[in-house]
Motif scaffolding. Structure first.
Motif, PDB file in Angstrom:
ATOM      1  N   VAL A  11      53.475  66.772  41.181  1.00  0.00           N
ATOM      2  CA  VAL A  11      52.887  65.513  40.741  1.00  0.00           C
ATOM      3  C   VAL A  11      53.203  64.467  41.798  1.00  0.00           C
ATOM      4  O   VAL A  11      54.108  64.650  42.623  1.00  0.00           O
ATOM      5  CB  VAL A  11      53.458  65.109  39.356  1.00  0.00           C
ATOM      6  CG1 VAL A  11      54.945  64.804  39.448  1.00  0.00           C
ATOM      7  CG2 VAL A  11      52.693  63.955  38.735  1.00  0.00           C
ATOM      8  N   GLY A  12      52.454  63.367  41.798  1.00  0.00           N
ATOM      9  CA  GLY A  12      52.715  62.353  42.809  1.00  0.00           C
ATOM     10  C   GLY A  12      52.295  60.971  42.363  1.00  0.00           C
ATOM     11  O   GLY A  12      51.421  60.810  41.501  1.00  0.00           O
ATOM     12  N   PHE A  13      52.950  59.974  42.939  1.00  0.00           N
ATOM     13  CA  PHE A  13      52.533  58.588  42.740  1.00  0.00           C
ATOM     14  C   PHE A  13      51.503  58.251  43.806  1.00  0.00           C
ATOM     15  O   PHE A  13      51.799  58.295  45.001  1.00  0.00           O
ATOM     16  CB  PHE A  13      53.735  57.645  42.851  1.00  0.00           C
ATOM     17  CG  PHE A  13      54.595  57.612  41.624  1.00  0.00           C
ATOM     18  CD1 PHE A  13      54.197  56.914  40.486  1.00  0.00           C
ATOM     19  CD2 PHE A  13      55.814  58.280  41.598  1.00  0.00           C
ATOM     20  CE1 PHE A  13      54.988  56.889  39.345  1.00  0.00           C
ATOM     21  CE2 PHE A  13      56.620  58.255  40.468  1.00  0.00           C
ATOM     22  CZ  PHE A  13      56.210  57.560  39.335  1.00  0.00           C
ATOM     23  N   SER A  53      49.626  62.618  32.028  1.00  0.00           N
ATOM     24  CA  SER A  53      49.116  61.757  30.964  1.00  0.00           C
ATOM     25  C   SER A  53      50.153  60.731  30.539  1.00  0.00           C
ATOM     26  O   SER A  53      49.841  59.794  29.813  1.00  0.00           O
ATOM     27  CB  SER A  53      48.703  62.605  29.749  1.00  0.00           C
ATOM     28  OG  SER A  53      49.799  63.381  29.288  1.00  0.00           O
ATOM     29  N   SER A  54      51.401  60.933  31.009  1.00  0.00           N
ATOM     30  CA  SER A  54      52.488  60.018  30.681  1.00  0.00           C
ATOM     31  C   SER A  54      53.625  60.266  31.673  1.00  0.00           C
ATOM     32  O   SER A  54      53.612  61.269  32.393  1.00  0.00           O
ATOM     33  CB  SER A  54      52.986  60.258  29.248  1.00  0.00           C
ATOM     34  OG  SER A  54      53.801  61.402  29.186  1.00  0.00           O
ATOM     35  N   PRO A  55      54.636  59.395  31.696  1.00  0.00           N
ATOM     36  CA  PRO A  55      55.769  59.628  32.595  1.00  0.00           C
ATOM     37  C   PRO A  55      56.686  60.750  32.140  1.00  0.00           C
ATOM     38  O   PRO A  55      57.636  61.096  32.840  1.00  0.00           O
ATOM     39  CB  PRO A  55      56.493  58.276  32.593  1.00  0.00           C
ATOM     40  CG  PRO A  55      56.165  57.677  31.266  1.00  0.00           C
ATOM     41  CD  PRO A  55      54.748  58.102  30.984  1.00  0.00           C
ATOM     42  N   ASP A  56      56.395  61.329  30.987  1.00  0.00           N
ATOM     43  CA  ASP A  56      57.240  62.413  30.465  1.00  0.00           C
ATOM     44  C   ASP A  56      57.315  63.596  31.428  1.00  0.00           C
ATOM     45  O   ASP A  56      58.299  64.333  31.446  1.00  0.00           O
ATOM     46  CB  ASP A  56      56.723  62.896  29.111  1.00  0.00           C
ATOM     47  CG  ASP A  56      56.872  61.840  28.033  1.00  0.00           C
ATOM     48  OD1 ASP A  56      57.638  60.869  28.250  1.00  0.00           O
ATOM     49  OD2 ASP A  56      56.222  61.969  26.976  1.00  0.00           O
ATOM     50  N   VAL A  57      56.271  63.772  32.234  1.00  0.00           N
ATOM     51  CA  VAL A  57      56.252  64.885  33.184  1.00  0.00           C
ATOM     52  C   VAL A  57      57.419  64.788  34.162  1.00  0.00           C
ATOM     53  O   VAL A  57      57.875  65.796  34.701  1.00  0.00           O
ATOM     54  CB  VAL A  57      54.904  64.915  33.936  1.00  0.00           C
ATOM     55  CG1 VAL A  57      54.740  63.686  34.838  1.00  0.00           C
ATOM     56  CG2 VAL A  57      54.762  66.179  34.764  1.00  0.00           C
ATOM     57  N   PRO A  77      40.560  62.103  34.800  1.00  0.00           N
ATOM     58  CA  PRO A  77      41.055  61.814  33.449  1.00  0.00           C
ATOM     59  C   PRO A  77      42.557  62.001  33.298  1.00  0.00           C
ATOM     60  O   PRO A  77      43.201  61.348  32.474  1.00  0.00           O
ATOM     61  CB  PRO A  77      40.285  62.805  32.576  1.00  0.00           C
ATOM     62  CG  PRO A  77      39.997  63.960  33.490  1.00  0.00           C
ATOM     63  CD  PRO A  77      39.778  63.361  34.850  1.00  0.00           C
ATOM     64  N   ASP A  78      43.137  62.884  34.115  1.00  0.00           N
ATOM     65  CA  ASP A  78      44.549  63.252  33.931  1.00  0.00           C
ATOM     66  C   ASP A  78      45.465  62.418  34.828  1.00  0.00           C
ATOM     67  O   ASP A  78      46.072  62.915  35.763  1.00  0.00           O
ATOM     68  CB  ASP A  78      44.763  64.735  34.191  1.00  0.00           C
ATOM     69  CG  ASP A  78      44.160  65.207  35.507  1.00  0.00           C
ATOM     70  OD1 ASP A  78      43.297  64.506  36.060  1.00  0.00           O
ATOM     71  OD2 ASP A  78      44.569  66.285  35.985  1.00  0.00           O
ATOM     72  N   LYS A  79      45.543  61.142  34.533  1.00  0.00           N
ATOM     73  CA  LYS A  79      46.395  60.240  35.299  1.00  0.00           C
ATOM     74  C   LYS A  79      47.098  59.287  34.346  1.00  0.00           C
ATOM     75  O   LYS A  79      46.605  58.957  33.267  1.00  0.00           O
ATOM     76  CB  LYS A  79      45.568  59.440  36.296  1.00  0.00           C
ATOM     77  CG  LYS A  79      44.493  58.563  35.641  1.00  0.00           C
ATOM     78  CD  LYS A  79      43.674  57.824  36.656  1.00  0.00           C
ATOM     79  CE  LYS A  79      42.553  57.024  36.001  1.00  0.00           C
ATOM     80  NZ  LYS A  79      41.524  57.852  35.356  1.00  0.00           N
ATOM     81  N   TRP A  80      48.273  58.836  34.764  1.00  0.00           N
ATOM     82  CA  TRP A  80      49.000  57.803  34.037  1.00  0.00           C
ATOM     83  C   TRP A  80      49.000  56.551  34.898  1.00  0.00           C
ATOM     84  O   TRP A  80      49.553  56.555  35.996  1.00  0.00           O
ATOM     85  CB  TRP A  80      50.430  58.240  33.736  1.00  0.00           C
ATOM     86  CG  TRP A  80      51.248  57.178  33.055  1.00  0.00           C
ATOM     87  CD1 TRP A  80      50.979  56.580  31.862  1.00  0.00           C
ATOM     88  CD2 TRP A  80      52.467  56.594  33.521  1.00  0.00           C
ATOM     89  NE1 TRP A  80      51.952  55.649  31.550  1.00  0.00           N
ATOM     90  CE2 TRP A  80      52.884  55.647  32.554  1.00  0.00           C
ATOM     91  CE3 TRP A  80      53.258  56.782  34.664  1.00  0.00           C
ATOM     92  CZ2 TRP A  80      54.040  54.877  32.690  1.00  0.00           C
ATOM     93  CZ3 TRP A  80      54.411  56.030  34.808  1.00  0.00           C
ATOM     94  CH2 TRP A  80      54.800  55.100  33.831  1.00  0.00           C
ATOM     95  N   SER A  84      62.745  51.517  37.663  1.00  0.00           N
ATOM     96  CA  SER A  84      62.483  50.898  36.358  1.00  0.00           C
ATOM     97  C   SER A  84      62.641  51.916  35.232  1.00  0.00           C
ATOM     98  O   SER A  84      63.109  51.582  34.134  1.00  0.00           O
ATOM     99  CB  SER A  84      61.075  50.298  36.328  1.00  0.00           C
ATOM    100  OG  SER A  84      60.946  49.233  37.246  1.00  0.00           O
ATOM    101  N   LEU A  85      62.247  53.149  35.512  1.00  0.00           N
ATOM    102  CA  LEU A  85      62.369  54.230  34.524  1.00  0.00           C
ATOM    103  C   LEU A  85      63.767  54.847  34.514  1.00  0.00           C
ATOM    104  O   LEU A  85      64.030  55.761  33.731  1.00  0.00           O
ATOM    105  CB  LEU A  85      61.341  55.322  34.828  1.00  0.00           C
ATOM    106  CG  LEU A  85      59.863  54.946  34.651  1.00  0.00           C
ATOM    107  CD1 LEU A  85      58.963  56.022  35.256  1.00  0.00           C
ATOM    108  CD2 LEU A  85      59.539  54.752  33.179  1.00  0.00           C
ATOM    109  N   LYS A  86      64.639  54.350  35.417  1.00  0.00           N
ATOM    110  CA  LYS A  86      65.999  54.882  35.575  1.00  0.00           C
ATOM    111  C   LYS A  86      65.978  56.368  35.945  1.00  0.00           C
ATOM    112  O   LYS A  86      66.803  57.165  35.488  1.00  0.00           O
ATOM    113  CB  LYS A  86      66.830  54.639  34.313  1.00  0.00           C
ATOM    114  CG  LYS A  86      66.937  53.163  33.925  1.00  0.00           C
ATOM    115  CD  LYS A  86      67.910  52.935  32.811  1.00  0.00           C
ATOM    116  CE  LYS A  86      67.918  51.482  32.357  1.00  0.00           C
ATOM    117  NZ  LYS A  86      68.099  50.497  33.437  1.00  0.00           N
ATOM    118  N   LEU A  87      65.007  56.712  36.792  1.00  0.00           N
ATOM    119  CA  LEU A  87      64.847  58.106  37.205  1.00  0.00           C
ATOM    120  C   LEU A  87      64.996  58.300  38.714  1.00  0.00           C
ATOM    121  O   LEU A  87      64.910  59.435  39.197  1.00  0.00           O
ATOM    122  CB  LEU A  87      63.469  58.635  36.776  1.00  0.00           C
ATOM    123  CG  LEU A  87      63.238  58.794  35.267  1.00  0.00           C
ATOM    124  CD1 LEU A  87      61.793  59.192  34.991  1.00  0.00           C
ATOM    125  CD2 LEU A  87      64.196  59.832  34.690  1.00  0.00           C
TER     126      LEU A  87
END
Length: 236
Positions: free
Chosen positions: A175-177, A111-115, A187-190, A144-147
């Motif tokens: 999880v995957g891009f 639901s967010s990049p927090d995962v 529904p469960d996508k960012w 971009s997220l520095k991850l």
């Protein structure tokens, strides 16, 4: 006898002309667009009688196949680079290239990049950035997220975006891009903001010129195909 002669000529003309009007179009398509293309191909056949025979793969590998003489008529890439190269190297019809869709990236399930920063993240799927534009976009997003550096050792590479999605769907990764088109009804996508990665402009180019191939390209530009493309989450 004269009537029989005319009937014979009519039947012969049907046999000769049928292949001209009902032909197969060999379409090479980037994996992210395979599902929308299936619908487009069905609508295309209903309207024109031509059949689209589809080969799916990563953009880089499909381009290599074209360079090696693969018998494709149309190339639907996930970038602009390979179709442009195909024109420049004489592998495609010069001036036939156009952008058919703007791709969008999604993180799934999330639901967010927090995962991505949670301690229990073990494996993160991305498509191979060397051959798949969506994989390159995923790497750019992580940067971009520095991850990217913190997560580099957790990356699992799919050969293309279809295999990347399968890694997620079968729960072989956490999880995957993936392409938004693959999870547009989930529904469960960012949905990754567009400014996190370079635009994924997806170009089409005519590899071999024929009436059926031209008809397919024209259909891809038309309202019916545009409606399908939009429904799968692509930008115009």
């Amino acid at each position: 006898m004269r009537h029989m002669k005319y009937i014979f000529i009519f039947l012969i003309s049907l046999l000769v002309s049928a292949p001209v009007y009902a032909q197969a179009v060999h379409v090479a398509v980037a994996a992210n667009f395979s599902v929308p293309l299936k619908e487009i191909a069905q609508a295309f056949q209903v309207k024109t009688g031509h059949e689209a025979l589809v080969s799916v793969g990563s953009t880089g590998k499909l381009y290599t196949q074209i360079a090696n003489g693969a018998p494709f008529d149309v190339f639907l890439a996930a970038d602009q680079k390979r179709p442009r190269l195909a024109e420049e190297k004489g592998l495609a019809v010069m001036g036939s290239r156009f952008t058919y869709a703007m791709g969008k990236l999604a993180l799934y399930p999330a639901s967010s990049p927090d995962v991505l920063t949670q301690g229990d993240l073990v494996r993160l799927a991305v498509a191979n950035p060397k051959t798949a534009p969506y994989g390159q976009a995923a790497v750019e997003t992580l940067q971009s997220l520095k991850l990217y550096v913190p997560l580099k050792d957790k990356l699992v590479y799919g050969e293309n975006i279809a295999q990347t999605y399968q890694f997620v769907a079968t729960q072989n990764v956490d999880v995957g891009f993936v392409a938004l088109s693959q999870v547009v009804d989930k529904p469960d996508k960012w949905i990754v903001p567009a400014h996190y990665y370079q635009p994924i402009a997806q170009d089409c180019v005519l590899v071999k010129d024929s009436p059926a191939a031209r008809a397919f390209v024209d259909f891809l530009k038309g309202e019916t195909a545009r409606a399908i493309i939009t429904r799968y989450g692509y930008g115009g």
